[in-house]
Scaffold this motif. Structure first.
Motif, short mmCIF file in Angstrom:
data_model
loop_
_atom_site.label_atom_id
_atom_site.label_comp_id
_atom_site.label_asym_id
_atom_site.label_seq_id
_atom_site.Cartn_x
_atom_site.Cartn_y
_atom_site.Cartn_z
N MET A 1 0.85 -1.17 0.00
CA MET A 1 0.00 0.00 0.00
C MET A 1 0.90 1.24 0.00
N SER A 2 0.57 2.23 -0.81
CA SER A 2 1.39 3.44 -0.86
C SER A 2 1.15 4.29 0.38
N GLY A 3 2.07 5.25 0.63
CA GLY A 3 1.97 6.12 1.80
C GLY A 3 0.66 6.87 1.87
N GLY A 4 0.21 7.41 0.71
CA GLY A 4 -1.04 8.17 0.68
C GLY A 4 -2.24 7.32 1.03
N ARG A 5 -2.27 6.12 0.49
CA ARG A 5 -3.39 5.23 0.78
C ARG A 5 -3.36 4.76 2.24
N GLU A 6 -2.16 4.56 2.76
CA GLU A 6 -2.04 4.16 4.17
C GLU A 6 -2.54 5.26 5.10
N ARG A 7 -2.17 6.50 4.79
CA ARG A 7 -2.63 7.63 5.62
C ARG A 7 -4.14 7.78 5.52
N ARG A 8 -4.68 7.62 4.31
CA ARG A 8 -6.13 7.73 4.13
C ARG A 8 -6.84 6.63 4.91
N ALA A 9 -6.32 5.41 4.85
CA ALA A 9 -6.92 4.30 5.59
C ALA A 9 -6.82 4.54 7.10
N SER A 10 -5.70 5.09 7.53
CA SER A 10 -5.51 5.40 8.95
C SER A 10 -6.53 6.46 9.41
N ARG A 11 -6.71 7.50 8.60
CA ARG A 11 -7.70 8.55 8.93
C ARG A 11 -9.10 7.95 9.00
N GLN A 12 -9.42 7.11 8.04
CA GLN A 12 -10.75 6.50 8.01
C GLN A 12 -10.96 5.61 9.24
N THR A 13 -9.92 4.92 9.66
CA THR A 13 -10.01 4.10 10.86
C THR A 13 -10.20 4.98 12.09
N GLN A 14 -9.45 6.06 12.17
CA GLN A 14 -9.60 7.00 13.29
C GLN A 14 -11.03 7.54 13.34
N VAL A 15 -11.55 7.96 12.21
CA VAL A 15 -12.91 8.51 12.15
C VAL A 15 -13.92 7.44 12.55
N ALA A 16 -13.75 6.22 12.07
CA ALA A 16 -14.68 5.14 12.42
C ALA A 16 -14.67 4.86 13.92
N ILE A 17 -13.49 4.89 14.54
CA ILE A 17 -13.40 4.68 15.98
C ILE A 17 -14.10 5.82 16.72
N ILE A 18 -13.86 7.05 16.28
CA ILE A 18 -14.50 8.20 16.93
C ILE A 18 -16.01 8.14 16.75
N GLN A 19 -16.49 7.72 15.58
CA GLN A 19 -17.94 7.60 15.36
C GLN A 19 -18.56 6.63 16.37
N LYS A 20 -17.90 5.51 16.60
CA LYS A 20 -18.42 4.52 17.56
C LYS A 20 -18.38 5.07 18.98
N LEU A 21 -17.31 5.75 19.30
CA LEU A 21 -17.18 6.37 20.62
C LEU A 21 -18.26 7.42 20.84
N VAL A 22 -18.47 8.26 19.83
CA VAL A 22 -19.50 9.31 19.92
C VAL A 22 -20.88 8.70 20.09
N ALA A 23 -21.17 7.62 19.37
CA ALA A 23 -22.48 6.98 19.50
C ALA A 23 -22.73 6.54 20.94
N GLN A 24 -21.71 5.95 21.56
CA GLN A 24 -21.85 5.51 22.95
C GLN A 24 -22.01 6.70 23.90
N LEU A 25 -21.15 7.71 23.73
CA LEU A 25 -21.22 8.89 24.59
C LEU A 25 -22.53 9.65 24.39
N PHE A 26 -22.98 9.72 23.15
CA PHE A 26 -24.22 10.42 22.84
C PHE A 26 -25.39 9.73 23.53
N ASP A 27 -25.42 8.40 23.47
CA ASP A 27 -26.49 7.65 24.14
C ASP A 27 -26.48 7.94 25.64
N LEU A 28 -25.31 7.95 26.23
CA LEU A 28 -25.20 8.25 27.66
C LEU A 28 -25.60 9.70 27.95
N GLY A 29 -25.15 10.63 27.11
CA GLY A 29 -25.46 12.05 27.30
C GLY A 29 -26.93 12.35 27.16
#
Length: 120
Positions: A1-29
């Protein structure tokens, strides 16, 4: 995988993790300090805006990268971040967002402690 694609995949993974975290926190909030009024207005959209805001503020991710990761326009990300910033005028909502930011920092660490993108 090229550097650009790796960074894009890493960003997408970060965003996906944050989305799941936000869903849990939002439910609690929504059971407590956020109240039904905030949660009742298009909760999916609201959670996405929180996710975009956290990516921008905590991870210092550029708007365009966030847009690509969530499948939205750059202008939509800018609008979403501004909407969350405006909601932070309410003390309970601000406290909720502080907790969200703390949780993201625990998972990813602080991107740059001297950089406060959204509040500058």
């Amino acid at each position: 995988m090229s550097g650009g694609r790796e960074r894009r995949a890493s960003r997408q993974t970060q965003v996906a993790i944050i989305q799941k975290l936000v869903a849990q926190l939002f439910d609690l909030g929504c059971q407590g300090a956020l109240g039904a009024g905030t949660a009742a207005r298009r909760p999916g959209c609201h959670m996405r805006q929180i996710t975009m805001y956290l990516c921008r503020v905590v991870l210092s991710m550029p708007y365009q990268h966030i847009a690509e990761a969530v499948g939205r326009d750059r202008s939509t990300v800018i609008h979403g971040c501004a909407a969350i910033e405006d909601r932070r005028d309410a003390p309970d909502y601000d406290a909720f967002m502080d907790r969200c930011e703390q949780c993201v920092r625990v998972v990813f660490g602080q991107a740059d402690e001297d950089c406060d993108v959204a509040r500058s």
